[in-house]
Design an enzyme around this catalytic site. Structure first.
Site, mmCIF file in Angstrom:
data_model
loop_
_atom_site.group_PDB
_atom_site.id
_atom_site.type_symbol
_atom_site.label_atom_id
_atom_site.label_comp_id
_atom_site.label_asym_id
_atom_site.label_seq_id
_atom_site.Cartn_x
_atom_site.Cartn_y
_atom_site.Cartn_z
ATOM 1 C CE LYS A 13 6.900 7.780 -6.516
ATOM 2 N NZ LYS A 13 5.448 7.930 -6.630
ATOM 3 N NE ARG A 88 7.546 7.326 -12.860
ATOM 4 C CZ ARG A 88 7.499 8.315 -11.971
ATOM 5 N NH1 ARG A 88 8.590 8.782 -11.449
ATOM 6 N NH2 ARG A 88 6.350 8.804 -11.620
ATOM 7 N NE ARG A 127 1.190 16.120 -5.921
ATOM 8 C CZ ARG A 127 1.911 15.159 -6.456
ATOM 9 N NH1 ARG A 127 2.836 14.558 -5.734
ATOM 10 N NH2 ARG A 127 1.688 14.759 -7.685
ATOM 11 N NE ARG A 160 3.324 16.982 -10.109
ATOM 12 C CZ ARG A 160 3.918 15.870 -9.705
ATOM 13 N NH1 ARG A 160 4.605 15.842 -8.587
ATOM 14 N NH2 ARG A 160 3.830 14.764 -10.418
ATOM 15 N NE ARG A 171 1.171 11.619 -12.412
ATOM 16 C CZ ARG A 171 0.922 12.358 -11.336
ATOM 17 N NH1 ARG A 171 -0.092 13.212 -11.324
ATOM 18 N NH2 ARG A 171 1.680 12.262 -10.274
#
Ligand code: AP5
Length: 217
Positions: A13, A88, A127, A160, A171
């Protein structure tokens, strides 16, 4: 044009929202980026959000709704926007509709970036993010020009906190329980476009660009 990006954690996203924003001149609003900045700055908002984000849970609706409400008063909001990570929950989607309605605005398109769990986990594990400017990289698919250093601001890039495997699993479960119902919500509204998110970054962007009703580079 006003756009919502939907998709599981790691679906792409943010990557696509950044491209759309740059190439199609729309404002990119990422609630995740706003909250991470607040945490770095140790503001009251950051302190409130941190304990939820570290666990991979959603920050309470009223907190994120007020962030969006505040952004809507910015002058650059008028040129059209991409919401990345908001709404969300159904409560957030209803609040968004109401806030936009009051301004005589509406959502024009919702892109659901569809990627399977196995690929999501692979993407998040590799990531890396710049804590200073928020730019995301992938060590294999979208690496920085200089190893370990952000192309945009020259800071070190890091993993992160919520990209550690256990938190990623939480998540994903939270996404399925609280956010995936928005796919049907926006389908009912006639706004949903499901995009094959497993293709390359440029191919995913090409699918979105074909649907957008604004000129893009
Ligand atoms: P947020 O920052 O919004 O995280 P997220 O939704 O979990 O999304 P991600 O940023 O993890 O993934 P993405 O889909 O943007 O993927 P990306 O483009 O980076 O939220 C974090 C937390 O904040 C939440 O858990 C919650 O606590 C809180 N929060 C935020 N908004 C909230 C709200 N509205 N309500 C309540 N709480 C909220 O891509 C992932 C990786 O894959 C990157 O490395 C990228 O380079 C790579 N990649 C992207 N596309 C491709 C591709 N096509 N092929 C190969 N690699 C790709």
């Amino acid at each position: 044009m006003n756009i919502v990006m939907l998709g599981a954690p790691g679906a792409g996203k943010g990557t696509q929202a950044e491209r759309i924003s740059e190439r199609c001149n729309l404002l990119h609003i990422s609630t995740g980026d706003i909250l991470r900045k607040a945490i770095t700055e140790k503001s009251a908002l950051g302190q409130k959000a941190k304990m939820f984000m570290d666990k991979g849970e959603l920050v309470p609706d009223e907190v994120v709704i007020s962030i969006i409400e505040e952004r809507m008063s910015d002058a650059d909001f008028r040129k059209g926007f991409i919401l990345d990570g908001f709404p969300r929950t159904v409560a957030q989607a209803n609040a968004l509709k109401e806030m936009l309605g009051k301004l005589g605005r509406k959502i024009d398109a919702v892109f659901n970036v569809d990627v399977d769990d196995q690929e999501l986990i692979k993407r998040l594990a590799r990531r890396r993010t710049c804590n200073k400017c928020g730019k995301n990289y992938h060590l294999d698919f979208d690496p920085p020009r200089k190893e370990g250093i952000c192309d945009v601001c020259g800071e070190k890039i890091m993993q992160r906190e919520d990209d550690k495997e256990d938190t990623v699993r939480t998540r994903l479960a939270v996404y399925k329980r609280q956010t995936a119902p928005l796919i049907e919500y926006y389908n009912q509204e006639g706004l949903l476009h499901t995009i094959d998110g497993k293709r390359s970054i440029e191919e995913v962007f090409a699918q979105i660009k074909d649907i957008l009703e604004v000129p893009c580079e």
